[in-house]
Write a protein that holds these residues in place. Structure first.
Motif, PDB file in Angstrom:
ATOM      1  N   VAL A   1       0.858  -1.176   0.000  1.00  0.00           N
ATOM      2  CA  VAL A   1       0.000   0.000   0.000  1.00  0.00           C
ATOM      3  C   VAL A   1       0.893   1.224   0.000  1.00  0.00           C
ATOM      4  O   VAL A   1       1.915   1.267   0.700  1.00  0.00           O
ATOM      5  N   ASP A   2       0.552   2.250  -0.769  1.00  0.00           N
ATOM      6  CA  ASP A   2       1.341   3.474  -0.829  1.00  0.00           C
ATOM      7  C   ASP A   2       1.064   4.296   0.419  1.00  0.00           C
ATOM      8  O   ASP A   2      -0.002   4.899   0.567  1.00  0.00           O
ATOM      9  N   VAL A   3       2.015   4.310   1.324  1.00  0.00           N
ATOM     10  CA  VAL A   3       1.812   4.990   2.610  1.00  0.00           C
ATOM     11  C   VAL A   3       2.900   6.013   2.876  1.00  0.00           C
ATOM     12  O   VAL A   3       3.016   6.515   4.003  1.00  0.00           O
ATOM     13  N   ALA A   4       3.747   6.307   1.863  1.00  0.00           N
ATOM     14  CA  ALA A   4       4.885   7.204   2.087  1.00  0.00           C
ATOM     15  C   ALA A   4       4.437   8.556   2.610  1.00  0.00           C
ATOM     16  O   ALA A   4       5.038   9.114   3.537  1.00  0.00           O
TER      17      ALA A   4
ATOM     18  N   ASN B   1       4.927  -0.074   8.443  1.00  0.00           N
ATOM     19  CA  ASN B   1       6.153  -0.310   9.203  1.00  0.00           C
ATOM     20  C   ASN B   1       7.385  -0.285   8.318  1.00  0.00           C
ATOM     21  O   ASN B   1       8.445   0.197   8.722  1.00  0.00           O
ATOM     22  N   THR B   2       7.254  -0.794   7.102  1.00  0.00           N
ATOM     23  CA  THR B   2       8.389  -0.762   6.175  1.00  0.00           C
ATOM     24  C   THR B   2       8.736   0.676   5.795  1.00  0.00           C
ATOM     25  O   THR B   2       9.910   1.076   5.798  1.00  0.00           O
ATOM     26  N   ALA B   3       7.719   1.465   5.460  1.00  0.00           N
ATOM     27  CA  ALA B   3       7.958   2.868   5.093  1.00  0.00           C
ATOM     28  C   ALA B   3       8.517   3.653   6.269  1.00  0.00           C
ATOM     29  O   ALA B   3       9.379   4.528   6.100  1.00  0.00           O
TER      30      ALA B   3
ATOM     31  N   ALA C   1      11.917  -0.789  -2.126  1.00  0.00           N
ATOM     32  CA  ALA C   1      10.938   0.089  -2.780  1.00  0.00           C
ATOM     33  C   ALA C   1      10.621   1.293  -1.904  1.00  0.00           C
ATOM     34  O   ALA C   1      10.436   2.411  -2.411  1.00  0.00           O
ATOM     35  N   ALA C   2      10.571   1.101  -0.581  1.00  0.00           N
ATOM     36  CA  ALA C   2      10.260   2.209   0.325  1.00  0.00           C
ATOM     37  C   ALA C   2      11.355   3.268   0.297  1.00  0.00           C
ATOM     38  O   ALA C   2      11.076   4.473   0.306  1.00  0.00           O
TER      39      ALA C   2
ATOM     40  N   LEU D   1      13.164   8.055  -6.431  1.00  0.00           N
ATOM     41  CA  LEU D   1      13.922   7.357  -7.463  1.00  0.00           C
ATOM     42  C   LEU D   1      13.026   6.399  -8.231  1.00  0.00           C
ATOM     43  O   LEU D   1      11.959   6.002  -7.765  1.00  0.00           O
ATOM     44  N   ARG D   2      13.510   6.027  -9.402  1.00  0.00           N
ATOM     45  CA  ARG D   2      12.786   5.012 -10.176  1.00  0.00           C
ATOM     46  C   ARG D   2      12.888   3.682  -9.446  1.00  0.00           C
ATOM     47  O   ARG D   2      13.966   3.247  -9.067  1.00  0.00           O
ATOM     48  N   LYS D   3      11.742   3.028  -9.254  1.00  0.00           N
ATOM     49  CA  LYS D   3      11.742   1.770  -8.531  1.00  0.00           C
ATOM     50  C   LYS D   3      12.365   0.657  -9.372  1.00  0.00           C
ATOM     51  O   LYS D   3      12.074   0.525 -10.557  1.00  0.00           O
ATOM     52  N   THR D   4      13.246  -0.102  -8.729  1.00  0.00           N
ATOM     53  CA  THR D   4      13.870  -1.218  -9.420  1.00  0.00           C
ATOM     54  C   THR D   4      12.868  -2.361  -9.568  1.00  0.00           C
ATOM     55  O   THR D   4      11.912  -2.471  -8.803  1.00  0.00           O
ATOM     56  N   GLU D   5      13.126  -3.189 -10.553  1.00  0.00           N
ATOM     57  CA  GLU D   5      12.235  -4.318 -10.792  1.00  0.00           C
ATOM     58  C   GLU D   5      12.272  -5.269  -9.604  1.00  0.00           C
ATOM     59  O   GLU D   5      13.326  -5.578  -9.059  1.00  0.00           O
ATOM     60  N   GLN D   6      11.088  -5.729  -9.210  1.00  0.00           N
ATOM     61  CA  GLN D   6      11.028  -6.676  -8.111  1.00  0.00           C
ATOM     62  C   GLN D   6      11.600  -8.012  -8.545  1.00  0.00           C
ATOM     63  O   GLN D   6      11.375  -8.466  -9.659  1.00  0.00           O
ATOM     64  N   GLY D   7      12.343  -8.608  -7.653  1.00  0.00           N
ATOM     65  CA  GLY D   7      12.929  -9.904  -7.956  1.00  0.00           C
ATOM     66  C   GLY D   7      12.323 -10.988  -7.096  1.00  0.00           C
ATOM     67  O   GLY D   7      11.834 -10.736  -6.006  1.00  0.00           O
ATOM     68  N   GLU D   8      12.357 -12.188  -7.619  1.00  0.00           N
ATOM     69  CA  GLU D   8      11.882 -13.343  -6.870  1.00  0.00           C
ATOM     70  C   GLU D   8      13.093 -14.180  -6.491  1.00  0.00           C
ATOM     71  O   GLU D   8      13.899 -14.538  -7.360  1.00  0.00           O
TER      72      GLU D   8
END
Length: 807
Positions: free
Chosen positions: A247-250, A303-305, A347-348, A355-362
């Motif tokens: 969720v965008d909470v920044a 909590n992450t943000a 991402a947070a 900044l441009r968000k990097t591609e999510q990796g698995e």
């Protein structure tokens, strides 16, 4: 030496050994080398001695995996001959201390040697000896620069021994890597070797593997690798199949007030929402129950943000360069190449910095540095501060450590610590002390914790009329040149942590100008000023060790403040440091209260012990996972190295399926299979192509299921401390869940592979595996992790609930 030996015996320090027991062998070897040098045939005589010690290995590059013990006679012969050849090929005459260090390492002891005592040559002496025995040797460094430099530098010596050496760096392509790993001695960074292990684990054809079997491992900066970075997971990743639910909470997090809506723990490792903060969340997202399944993504995102906003500081924990957030290693002061936070936190931080968000990796697979090291049959190494963690090395790696004294007595003066009431007063004192030393021409090195502090001091010194050289994560590519000049008269250098830099600071800046050395020595040598204690006394000692190299004069001093983390963490470690301390200070803010420095010593030791305990907890959570990975890898290797094994296995599953539907064992033949898709594919593709397809798909499904397994365990690990509410042991519960999750793993992978193969589309007699999503991971990085039991986002809920319940 005798005093240290008696102290360790008296205190019964585990893992500490006396290195002096081999000093007679080293002395005799040095004497024989000197005697050999009396005529022009010394190199030839040395090679003849080595020929008598050489163990042959086959031309295909076969090597022994376990080194044979060195007896006294052979050890003396080798050190004498190697001494002669080092002089001939490198122009370096090994000190007695270097021969003693090599002798101890060849007996399996981890050696502590002061900065500037020539650990690179010692490592080469040890590597050469093992290679002569027919052992394959990996010399592990902390970065690519040192791997390439040391292999190139020592190559003439190895060539004289009749053995091959190579280096592997990030820039090396697969064919070059494979060729390099065939050498008798391979210099490679810890991370790069780990990444090659992960890539080999994911290959689909045997010829794609680049590594050879592991034998002897020599680790440079061994305490940094085996202790500080032992729980850092090296990661192989592919493009994420599912985007993170977040969720965008920044914007919301930026409205939270410190001390009111959230609190930061004394050690600044965790941040928690208060009741006020939780009420704000509930008001902003009415109707969402935070501790329900539906509310988990919101709670985790907040909590992450909050962690990114409050705990991660730009130019301290990371820098922004070329449009990317690059993590700075707190133990080395340089950018940690290819290191990133787990995707949510990454991402947070990128959102926080715009900044441009990097591609999510698995995550497809991961490997702990500790597990990488323990895969070698023999491990040794060297460092400037190994004895301080001797008990740890003994407990977790079955290694003993011992100190080899410098070949000349250390005359560095370590001045008493100066503690100030505030950080601003401390900084003013640092600038004043640096200015005074600089005015005399004495070279000064100011050691700081982070980029921001180093640049702040550079600006303050510039305002005082001093042009300082700055070495930090922003310009680490120029570090060799900056360090090489840091010992020149009138030079003032501001640097972040110096561990693992690999370049000595020479007085005068050039070994070829004795006059320059003498002139700087007359000024007192290098002055090292440490701005605030580091999290470990070992890092302080490494920075101090930059002065007083090889018997040179020098001095060091630590400037601390009551606002430093070491002082702020007193409460966290159950120590008392009252506000009255700051009141017992002179007009400049210098604290005059007795015993404060000793109290900071204790707090620092306790903080490091807490870090080590956290690592041990992390290993406990990973032990069972590592065992499960070995089971999967054994099956993977069986399939990889046996052409046709996958097709045979899948056909067996078809037979079992038919038998389960009432077809007798004897009746399961071609006629009974005729209606099966796998059999039909054989007729279209041919056996060879069908075998290849089954081979690739089965390996893919093993890897994919393992990736899913890791993701599941990560989720369980994040939430397992909720079991504490039921008075259950989280570790025991995690192990039970891990065992349960792995049940039937191989059977499921086989079944998935059969289902995938049967669902493949055949076009013009060809199967496009890439289009079907059968692809391999190609991205590698290291994850930043915090294994504090209450350090992740889900566990914040546990802390809050436990507080509410009064437990």
């Amino acid at each position: 030496m005798r005093i240290n030996k008696f102290k360790n015996w008296l205190l019964n320090v585990p893992g500490v050994v006396d290195t002096a027991g081999l000093d007679k062998i080293a002395a005799r070897a040095a004497g024989r080398a000197e005697a050999l040098q009396t005529d022009g045939r010394a190199p030839a005589k040395a090679r003849k001695i080595l020929d008598g010690l050489r163990e042959p290995h086959d031309v295909a590059g076969g090597h022994s995996e376990t080194p044979a013990p060195w007896n006294d006679s052979d050890l003396e012969d080798y050190l004498a001959a190697a001494n002669v050849l080092a002089q001939e090929t490198l122009g370096m005459t090994p000190f007695g201390s270097q021969l003693l260090a090599a002798a101890n390492m060849l007996r399996g002891t981890v050696v502590e040697m002061d900065t500037g005592e020539g650990k690179t040559l010692v490592g080469a002496l040890v590597a050469g000896a093992h290679a002569l025995q027919g052992n394959r040797v990996h010399v592990l460094t902390v970065n690519d620069y040192l791997a390439h430099r040391d292999a190139t530098w020592m190559d003439p010596f190895f060539e004289a021994l009749g053995i091959t050496a190579a280096s592997v760096t990030e820039a090396a392509e697969a064919p070059g890597r494979k060729q390099a790993y065939l050498a008798d001695i391979v210099y490679v960074s810890v991370n790069e070797l780990g990444f090659d292990v992960l890539r080999d684990r994911s290959c689909t054809e045997p010829e794609e593997e680049v590594l050879q079997k592991f034998g002897v491992c020599i680790v440079d900066e061994i305490d940094s690798v085996l202790v500080d970075e032992a729980t850092v997971p090296l990661v192989l990743a592919g493009r994420a199949r599912n985007e993170l639910q977040a969720v965008d909470v920044a914007g919301f997090v930026k409205t939270l007030r410190p001390g009111i809506d959230y609190t930061v723990e004394a050690d600044k490792r965790n941040v928690s929402l208060t009741d006020s903060g939780l009420h704000k969340v509930e008001a902003s997202w009415p109707g969402v129950e935070l501790y329900s399944v539906a509310g988990t993504p919101l709670f985790s995102s907040i909590n992450t943000a909050l962690h990114a906003e409050v705990l991660l500081q730009r130019d301290v924990d990371y820098i922004v360069r070329d449009g990317k957030a690059e993590i700075v290693s707190d133990s080395r002061g340089r950018v940690a190449a290819l290191q990133r936070w787990p995707d949510g936190l990454q991402a947070a931080v990128e959102t926080k910095e715009g900044l441009r968000k990097t591609e999510q990796g698995e995550v497809l697979d991961q490997l702990l540095v500790r597990d990488l090291i323990k895969s070698f049959t023999s491990v040794t190494g060297m460092s400037g501060t190994a004895v301080a963690v001797s008990e740890y090395l003994r407990t977790h790696y079955e290694l003993d450590a011992g100190r080899v004294e410098s070949h000349r007595p250390c005359i560095r003066v370590d001045r008493p610590e100066q503690i100030y009431a505030t950080a601003a007063q401390r900084d003013a004192a640092v600038v004043k002390a640096a200015h005074a030393a600089h005015a005399t021409g004495q070279p000064v090195l100011i050691g700081t914790h982070d980029v921001a502090t180093s640049e702040r001091f550079a600006a303050a010194l510039e305002a005082a009329g001093i042009d300082a050289q700055v070495l930090n994560a922003r310009n680490d590519s120029a570090e060799a040149d900056i360090i090489a000049q840091a010992g020149r008269r009138g030079t003032l250098t501001v640097s972040t942590q110096m561990a693992g830099r690999g370049t000595d600071i020479l007085l005068g800046g050039n070994p070829a100008t004795p006059a320059g050395h003498s002139g700087v020595a007359a000024l007192g040598g290098l002055l090292v000023i440490i701005v605030g204690r580091f999290y470990s006394p070992r890092l302080d000692a490494q920075l101090r060790g930059r002065a007083g190299r090889q018997g040179d004069p020098g001095a060091s001093i630590i400037f601390s403040s009551m606002e430093d983390p070491a002082a702020n963490g007193q409460e966290a470690h159950g120590l008392e440091l009252t506000d009255s301390v700051a009141n017992e200070a002179d007009d400049a803010g210098l604290v005059t209260k007795a015993g404060v420095s000793k109290l900071l010593d204790r707090a620092q030791r306790l903080a490091e012990q807490e870090r080590l305990t956290t690592q041990q907890n992390s290993w406990k959570y990973n032990e069972l996972i590592a065992w499960q990975r070995r089971v999967v890898l054994a099956e993977r290797s069986r399939v990889l190295h046996n052409p046709g094994a996958a097709l045979e296995l899948l056909e067996g599953l078809v037979d079992e399926s038919l038998a389960g539907r009432g077809v007798s064992e004897t009746g399961v033949g071609d006629e009974a299979r005729a209606g099966n898709k796998l059999v039909a594919m054989r007729g279209i593709l041919g056996e060879a192509e069908l075998s290849r397809v089954c081979h690739v798909v089965l390996l893919f499904e093993l890897d994919a299921l393992w990736s899913d397994h890791l993701a599941l365990l990560s989720e369980q690990r994040a939430a397992i401390h909720l079991r504490a509410l039921g008075r259950q042991n989280p570790l025991d519960e995690f192990r039970r869940e891990t065992i349960r999750a792995f049940e039937g793993f191989l059977e499921d992978a086989h079944a998935n592979a059969l289902e995938t193969v049967e669902a493949l589309d055949i076009t013009d007699g060809h199967v496009d595996l890439e289009a079907a999503g059968i692809r391999r991971g190609s991205t590698t990085w290291t994850y930043v992790v915090d294994e504090n039991p209450f350090g992740n986002q889900t566990d914040q809920a546990v802390k809050w609930l436990l507080k509410k319940l009064g437990r």
